[in-house]
Scaffold this motif. Sequence first.
Motif, PDB file in Angstrom:
ATOM      1  N   VAL A  41      43.421  20.655   0.364  1.00 45.98           N
ATOM      2  CA  VAL A  41      44.809  20.983   0.022  1.00 45.98           C
ATOM      3  C   VAL A  41      44.988  20.683  -1.452  1.00 45.98           C
ATOM      4  O   VAL A  41      44.588  19.613  -1.932  1.00 45.98           O
ATOM      5  N   PHE A  42      45.590  21.621  -2.188  1.00 43.38           N
ATOM      6  CA  PHE A  42      45.663  21.480  -3.645  1.00 43.38           C
ATOM      7  C   PHE A  42      47.023  21.922  -4.171  1.00 43.38           C
ATOM      8  O   PHE A  42      47.580  22.915  -3.718  1.00 43.38           O
ATOM      9  N   SER A  43      47.534  21.160  -5.116  1.00 43.66           N
ATOM     10  CA  SER A  43      48.758  21.525  -5.825  1.00 43.66           C
ATOM     11  C   SER A  43      48.392  22.006  -7.227  1.00 43.66           C
ATOM     12  O   SER A  43      47.546  21.399  -7.898  1.00 43.66           O
ATOM     13  N   GLN A  44      49.050  23.074  -7.664  1.00 43.82           N
ATOM     14  CA  GLN A  44      48.760  23.598  -9.005  1.00 43.82           C
ATOM     15  C   GLN A  44      49.095  22.598 -10.103  1.00 43.82           C
ATOM     16  O   GLN A  44      48.526  22.648 -11.194  1.00 43.82           O
ATOM     17  N   VAL A  45      50.029  21.708  -9.825  1.00 42.61           N
ATOM     18  CA  VAL A  45      50.405  20.685 -10.795  1.00 42.61           C
ATOM     19  C   VAL A  45      50.309  19.317 -10.136  1.00 42.61           C
ATOM     20  O   VAL A  45      50.337  19.199  -8.915  1.00 42.61           O
ATOM     21  N   GLN A  46      50.193  18.302 -10.955  1.00 43.40           N
ATOM     22  CA  GLN A  46      50.164  16.935 -10.438  1.00 43.40           C
ATOM     23  C   GLN A  46      51.455  16.655  -9.665  1.00 43.40           C
ATOM     24  O   GLN A  46      52.552  17.001 -10.100  1.00 43.40           O
ATOM     25  N   ALA A  47      51.316  16.039  -8.510  1.00 44.28           N
ATOM     26  CA  ALA A  47      52.460  15.829  -7.628  1.00 44.28           C
ATOM     27  C   ALA A  47      52.783  14.345  -7.464  1.00 44.28           C
ATOM     28  O   ALA A  47      51.912  13.484  -7.603  1.00 44.28           O
ATOM     29  N   GLN A  48      54.043  14.076  -7.166  1.00 43.59           N
ATOM     30  CA  GLN A  48      54.439  12.752  -6.708  1.00 43.59           C
ATOM     31  C   GLN A  48      53.848  12.576  -5.310  1.00 43.59           C
ATOM     32  O   GLN A  48      53.753  13.532  -4.542  1.00 43.59           O
ATOM     33  N   ALA A  49      53.421  11.360  -4.976  1.00 44.73           N
ATOM     34  CA  ALA A  49      52.697  11.191  -3.715  1.00 44.73           C
ATOM     35  C   ALA A  49      53.049   9.878  -3.042  1.00 44.73           C
ATOM     36  O   ALA A  49      53.440   8.897  -3.689  1.00 44.73           O
ATOM     37  N   ALA A  50      52.928   9.872  -1.717  1.00 45.62           N
ATOM     38  CA  ALA A  50      53.196   8.687  -0.914  1.00 45.62           C
ATOM     39  C   ALA A  50      52.245   8.668   0.261  1.00 45.62           C
ATOM     40  O   ALA A  50      51.698   9.710   0.653  1.00 45.62           O
ATOM     41  N   GLY A  51      52.039   7.504   0.842  1.00 46.70           N
ATOM     42  CA  GLY A  51      51.144   7.413   1.990  1.00 46.70           C
ATOM     43  C   GLY A  51      51.443   6.214   2.861  1.00 46.70           C
ATOM     44  O   GLY A  51      51.950   5.189   2.391  1.00 46.70           O
ATOM     45  N   VAL A  52      51.150   6.343   4.151  1.00 48.47           N
ATOM     46  CA  VAL A  52      51.189   5.216   5.081  1.00 48.47           C
ATOM     47  C   VAL A  52      49.861   5.209   5.839  1.00 48.47           C
ATOM     48  O   VAL A  52      49.235   6.254   6.034  1.00 48.47           O
ATOM     49  N   TYR A  53      49.451   4.015   6.267  1.00 45.94           N
ATOM     50  CA  TYR A  53      48.087   3.846   6.755  1.00 45.94           C
ATOM     51  C   TYR A  53      48.047   3.018   8.037  1.00 45.94           C
ATOM     52  O   TYR A  53      48.998   2.330   8.385  1.00 45.94           O
ATOM     53  N   THR A  54      46.871   3.061   8.696  1.00 50.11           N
ATOM     54  CA  THR A  54      46.668   2.274   9.902  1.00 50.11           C
ATOM     55  C   THR A  54      46.911   0.788   9.636  1.00 50.11           C
ATOM     56  O   THR A  54      46.682   0.300   8.533  1.00 50.11           O
ATOM     57  N   ARG A  55      47.348   0.091  10.680  1.00 51.11           N
ATOM     58  CA  ARG A  55      47.500  -1.356  10.586  1.00 51.11           C
ATOM     59  C   ARG A  55      46.308  -2.081  11.202  1.00 51.11           C
ATOM     60  O   ARG A  55      46.312  -3.303  11.336  1.00 51.11           O
ATOM     61  N   ASN A  56      45.305  -1.327  11.592  1.00 54.31           N
ATOM     62  CA  ASN A  56      44.069  -1.925  12.073  1.00 54.31           C
ATOM     63  C   ASN A  56      43.401  -2.668  10.919  1.00 54.31           C
ATOM     64  O   ASN A  56      43.309  -2.139   9.800  1.00 54.31           O
ATOM     65  N   LEU A  57      42.934  -3.899  11.173  1.00 55.50           N
ATOM     66  CA  LEU A  57      42.260  -4.654  10.116  1.00 55.50           C
ATOM     67  C   LEU A  57      40.938  -4.006   9.717  1.00 55.50           C
ATOM     68  O   LEU A  57      40.463  -4.185   8.601  1.00 55.50           O
ATOM     69  N   VAL A  58      40.328  -3.271  10.639  1.00 58.89           N
ATOM     70  CA  VAL A  58      39.107  -2.530  10.343  1.00 58.89           C
ATOM     71  C   VAL A  58      39.508  -1.156   9.835  1.00 58.89           C
ATOM     72  O   VAL A  58      40.092  -0.358  10.561  1.00 58.89           O
ATOM     73  N   LYS A  59      39.242  -0.896   8.578  1.00 59.55           N
ATOM     74  CA  LYS A  59      39.675   0.359   7.950  1.00 59.55           C
ATOM     75  C   LYS A  59      38.467   1.149   7.454  1.00 59.55           C
ATOM     76  O   LYS A  59      37.465   0.573   7.016  1.00 59.55           O
ATOM     77  N   ALA A  60      38.599   2.460   7.478  1.00 56.96           N
ATOM     78  CA  ALA A  60      37.529   3.347   7.032  1.00 56.96           C
ATOM     79  C   ALA A  60      37.446   3.366   5.502  1.00 56.96           C
ATOM     80  O   ALA A  60      38.425   3.090   4.804  1.00 56.96           O
ATOM     81  N   HIS A  61      36.283   3.730   5.004  1.00 55.38           N
ATOM     82  CA  HIS A  61      36.048   3.731   3.554  1.00 55.38           C
ATOM     83  C   HIS A  61      36.987   4.684   2.792  1.00 55.38           C
ATOM     84  O   HIS A  61      37.505   4.308   1.733  1.00 55.38           O
ATOM     85  N   PRO A  62      37.251   5.902   3.268  1.00 57.55           N
ATOM     86  CA  PRO A  62      38.149   6.780   2.509  1.00 57.55           C
ATOM     87  C   PRO A  62      39.579   6.256   2.449  1.00 57.55           C
ATOM     88  O   PRO A  62      40.307   6.542   1.498  1.00 57.55           O
ATOM     89  N   LEU A  63      39.967   5.467   3.440  1.00 60.46           N
ATOM     90  CA  LEU A  63      41.320   4.921   3.426  1.00 60.46           C
ATOM     91  C   LEU A  63      41.496   3.957   2.253  1.00 60.46           C
ATOM     92  O   LEU A  63      42.503   3.997   1.533  1.00 60.46           O
ATOM     93  N   TYR A  64      40.507   3.087   2.040  1.00 61.89           N
ATOM     94  CA  TYR A  64      40.577   2.162   0.902  1.00 61.89           C
ATOM     95  C   TYR A  64      40.632   2.927  -0.417  1.00 61.89           C
ATOM     96  O   TYR A  64      41.399   2.577  -1.329  1.00 61.89           O
ATOM     97  N   LEU A  65      39.820   3.973  -0.521  1.00 64.01           N
ATOM     98  CA  LEU A  65      39.805   4.763  -1.755  1.00 64.01           C
ATOM     99  C   LEU A  65      41.163   5.422  -1.983  1.00 64.01           C
ATOM    100  O   LEU A  65      41.699   5.390  -3.099  1.00 64.01           O
ATOM    101  N   THR A  66      41.723   6.015  -0.940  1.00 70.05           N
ATOM    102  CA  THR A  66      43.018   6.684  -1.072  1.00 70.05           C
ATOM    103  C   THR A  66      44.119   5.700  -1.454  1.00 70.05           C
ATOM    104  O   THR A  66      44.986   6.015  -2.281  1.00 70.05           O
ATOM    105  N   GLN A  67      44.095   4.520  -0.869  1.00 71.63           N
ATOM    106  CA  GLN A  67      45.086   3.507  -1.240  1.00 71.63           C
ATOM    107  C   GLN A  67      45.000   3.174  -2.733  1.00 71.63           C
ATOM    108  O   GLN A  67      46.022   3.033  -3.396  1.00 71.63           O
ATOM    109  N   ARG A  68      43.784   3.060  -3.247  1.00 72.52           N
ATOM    110  CA  ARG A  68      43.620   2.777  -4.685  1.00 72.52           C
ATOM    111  C   ARG A  68      44.123   3.943  -5.526  1.00 72.52           C
ATOM    112  O   ARG A  68      44.835   3.750  -6.524  1.00 72.52           O
ATOM    113  N   HIS A  69      43.771   5.159  -5.132  1.00 68.77           N
ATOM    114  CA  HIS A  69      44.163   6.333  -5.912  1.00 68.77           C
ATOM    115  C   HIS A  69      45.669   6.571  -5.881  1.00 68.77           C
ATOM    116  O   HIS A  69      46.208   7.221  -6.784  1.00 68.77           O
ATOM    117  N   LEU A  70      46.338   6.057  -4.869  1.00 66.00           N
ATOM    118  CA  LEU A  70      47.782   6.273  -4.757  1.00 66.00           C
ATOM    119  C   LEU A  70      48.616   5.159  -5.386  1.00 66.00           C
ATOM    120  O   LEU A  70      49.842   5.199  -5.312  1.00 66.00           O
TER     121      LEU A  70
END
Length: 418
Positions: A41-70
């Motif tokens: 999924v792609f936006s032609q321009v940089q977008a404002q962004a938000a996210g919510v994530y699992t509350r499981n203490l065991v988290k997947a690798h892309p989730l950590y990356l996305t949290q940092r990028h956001l």
Amino acid sequence: MDNNSIAWKFINGGVAAPKGFYAVGVQAGIKAKDKYDVALVFSQVQAQAAGVYTRNLVKAHPLYLTQRHLQNGLAQAIVVNSGNANACVGVAGDHAALAMAQVVATFMAVPAEDVLVASTGVIGVEMPIDRVLSGIRAASAELLGDMVKGIREPKEISENGAHRAALAIMTTDTTVKERAYELPCEGGVVRLGGMAKGSGMIHPNMGTMLGFLTTDANIASSELQRILREAVDESFNMVTVDGDTSTNDMVLFLANGASGMTLSKEELSNFENMVKTMCIQLAQDIARDGEGASKFMEVKVFGAKTKEDAQKIAKSICGSSLVKAALFGEDANWGRIFTAAGYAGAEFNPEKVDILLGDLIVAQAGRGVAFSEEKAKEILALKDVHIRLNLHMGEEQATAWGCDLTHEYVTINGSYRT
């Protein structure tokens, strides 16, 4: 929420319906050869962004990356793979998630920090990264070609790309989950698009559930985060299929402002209701598509002292294996419903509670009443079963959604890896 037909209308296009958004899904060979498994999924321009994530203490690798990028509240692309969760595989998982972002960044000419990454599938197996990255390159090339061609017209092409993206995020799902709405405003229209996946490992606080929302409204990331959080709390966090909360679930929301519309106070209120409605509908789609499910269950709790109490009870009933089994067997065992309410951790007086199956009262003031077993059987034989509790304690209420527990659920999850 019934006012959506008044304030906004349904449109085609899914996650690519808002202006300036594009989406595509491709077959990378992560799953079966004829299955879509990489979405972009792609936006032609940089977008404002938000996210919510699992509350499981065991988290997947892309989730950590996305949290940092956001952390800066900005993003321009979302890349998703299905067929592998990229969870619990050590450093290789971190490298794979980063490589996915970097390949998108290279092809789409955006900073890697503006690429959000999500994965879904089997936990504990290293990502077939060569196939994944090859799929991302193919998706990026196709999306760039679409943009060059001015894919907004004809619209069907854009809709096809978004539909394939929705297909590509599915695992054990049997149905595609995508929506799009258009909200008339004083200066024009704003659009909202969305897609989600989820079928099993679904429990309150989200489960193996991914959701992606896009809008062309002009909304700051902080406001977007508030809107998303409130919507998720009343939708995705009120769904339970099997009591398991996953390592990978997240919901992401991008607003690129391409409509040029900054919403008035009234328009913002309508927009928030539109987002909440879409999230509820996608959440209901997930409950209806529960692994092996034969029935959809909606539990409404009225008359609670607090909203939190109502939510706890509704979720507890939807999550009860005994209630779900009784639903499958079409057994009007209201005692199981009452018991699940009792251990929910909410405050209420059991001697005040009324319980209804559909419009049939089966318990009143905490006690069973004479009711027609035949009528109850008719209600429980329906595809959609509605359970209602009135606590007679206050004015708050909440709704949760789930499904029955069938033999097929065990069959599916007994051989998930194989």
